[in-house]
Design a protein around this motif. Sequence first.
Motif, PDB file in Angstrom:
ATOM      1  N   ASP A 154      -2.423   3.179  -4.289  1.00  0.00           N
ATOM      2  CA  ASP A 154      -2.870   4.351  -3.536  1.00  0.00           C
ATOM      3  C   ASP A 154      -4.385   4.380  -3.330  1.00  0.00           C
ATOM      4  O   ASP A 154      -4.954   5.376  -2.889  1.00  0.00           O
ATOM      5  CB  ASP A 154      -2.425   5.644  -4.231  1.00  0.00           C
ATOM      6  CG  ASP A 154      -2.881   5.719  -5.689  1.00  0.00           C
ATOM      7  OD1 ASP A 154      -3.268   4.671  -6.247  1.00  0.00           O
ATOM      8  OD2 ASP A 154      -2.835   6.827  -6.258  1.00  0.00           O
ATOM      9  N   TYR A 155      -5.060   3.270  -3.603  1.00  0.00           N
ATOM     10  CA  TYR A 155      -6.504   3.176  -3.412  1.00  0.00           C
ATOM     11  C   TYR A 155      -6.851   2.983  -1.930  1.00  0.00           C
ATOM     12  O   TYR A 155      -6.106   2.356  -1.180  1.00  0.00           O
ATOM     13  CB  TYR A 155      -7.059   2.005  -4.230  1.00  0.00           C
ATOM     14  CG  TYR A 155      -8.490   1.649  -3.899  1.00  0.00           C
ATOM     15  CD1 TYR A 155      -9.553   2.244  -4.567  1.00  0.00           C
ATOM     16  CD2 TYR A 155      -8.774   0.727  -2.893  1.00  0.00           C
ATOM     17  CE1 TYR A 155     -10.862   1.935  -4.255  1.00  0.00           C
ATOM     18  CE2 TYR A 155     -10.089   0.414  -2.562  1.00  0.00           C
ATOM     19  CZ  TYR A 155     -11.126   1.021  -3.237  1.00  0.00           C
ATOM     20  OH  TYR A 155     -12.426   0.716  -2.923  1.00  0.00           O
ATOM     21  N   ASP A 156      -8.002   3.510  -1.513  1.00  0.00           N
ATOM     22  CA  ASP A 156      -8.577   3.226  -0.191  1.00  0.00           C
ATOM     23  C   ASP A 156     -10.080   3.385  -0.303  1.00  0.00           C
ATOM     24  O   ASP A 156     -10.570   4.370  -0.874  1.00  0.00           O
ATOM     25  CB  ASP A 156      -8.018   4.186   0.871  1.00  0.00           C
ATOM     26  CG  ASP A 156      -8.610   3.925   2.254  1.00  0.00           C
ATOM     27  OD1 ASP A 156      -8.799   2.736   2.601  1.00  0.00           O
ATOM     28  OD2 ASP A 156      -8.888   4.902   2.979  1.00  0.00           O
ATOM     29  N   GLU A 166       0.811  -1.214   0.000  1.00  0.00           N
ATOM     30  CA  GLU A 166       0.000   0.000   0.000  1.00  0.00           C
ATOM     31  C   GLU A 166       0.848   1.270   0.000  1.00  0.00           C
ATOM     32  O   GLU A 166       1.823   1.388   0.744  1.00  0.00           O
ATOM     33  CB  GLU A 166      -0.933   0.012   1.221  1.00  0.00           C
ATOM     34  CG  GLU A 166      -1.844   1.228   1.252  1.00  0.00           C
ATOM     35  CD  GLU A 166      -2.968   1.113   2.276  1.00  0.00           C
ATOM     36  OE1 GLU A 166      -3.784   2.043   2.353  1.00  0.00           O
ATOM     37  OE2 GLU A 166      -3.021   0.085   2.994  1.00  0.00           O
ATOM     38  N   SER A 171      -1.012   4.449  -0.038  1.00  0.00           N
ATOM     39  CA  SER A 171      -2.076   5.447   0.055  1.00  0.00           C
ATOM     40  C   SER A 171      -1.711   6.612   0.969  1.00  0.00           C
ATOM     41  O   SER A 171      -2.216   7.724   0.789  1.00  0.00           O
ATOM     42  CB  SER A 171      -3.363   4.795   0.567  1.00  0.00           C
ATOM     43  OG  SER A 171      -3.201   4.388   1.921  1.00  0.00           O
TER      44      SER A 171
END
Length: 366
Positions: free
Chosen positions: A342-344, A66, A68
């Motif tokens: 970088d997704y959440d 991750e 993010s």
Amino acid sequence: MTLTNRDLVELTEWRRKLHRQPEISNEEEKTAKEVVDFLADTVYDSGQAGPTVLFRSELDALPIHELSGVAHASQVPGKSHMCGHDGHTAILAALGRQFGRQRPARGRVVLMFQPAEETGNGAAGVVADPRFSEIQPDFAFSLHNLPGVPFGEVRLKPGVVNCASRGMRIVLEGKTAHSSMPETGSSPMLAVSELMPQLPALGRRTFADDDFAMVTVTHCSMGEAVFGIAPGYAEVWATLRTRRDERMAELVAAAEALAARIAAQHGLSVRHNYHEIFVASVNAPDAVEHLERALDEEGVSRGEEALPMRASEDFGIFGHSAKSAMFFLGAGERYPALHNPDYDFPDDLIPIGSKIFMRAARNLLG
């Protein structure tokens, strides 16, 4: 029945807790326990006869590191919830909390927290479990968040919404040789160089056609990482994809025949096996109508743009024994894409997804 502000705070905190401790496919023991503990006050009971309605979410994360930068980022190196399954799970937990306060008037609600969606064996394992016959649903519903679609809007249509796909692993074997005398061995090099462009060439038509087929070479390896040995072994991996399950059998047969022909031309043996098998997800018209009614009653905008998708989803197998439908909930037009580092999951989708499911359930069960 609506979620309170306290519910939303607790569901958001819990979703972020799941996000910090991701487990990838077929490893979701702690995540499953978290679900059981969170819904401990929602006990099973029986009511009046009626339809059984299943709502499904996924438990698994991905083997992605991750990036993010969020405060609740993954604490497990190389693993993260980059597809939003933690958010989908929170949406189902919201349903459980509400049904714990007010039971449906008739029938049954089944909350299915399913493992291993990403590898395609999760839903198949659930359906194959003898205990599944005890909860055989009449209707099955699911959702997936979808970056690129305006926040809070829904994409939904009857028919195919996700492709069938499977990973094909082709193994070519010959005989190693000294790199100064390659003629004394049987190298798979030429076979690989022919196979890699010819596999994608098996694809046909455009994605708009029901007869669509696509092959994507995803990996290749050959020999050892040395200079003194001419290789005797190679692997080529490819993903086979079709809009319809019936077309997949034809594409598999064509790929196997191609590999066999090229291997024989170069004096090699060949074998193949399959992984991550997904059937097509096909939305039943009756199930879609129930979701459309729920969306309209809750004032949620809907359309059919972006459907069907070339990506696969193992929810499709529930449609083999129930009237099933999946809808796609917009995460924002400029939101990081699924599987991006970088997704959440956007927490503000929790009340939207849960109210759509709840309205559909109440319309069916009272």
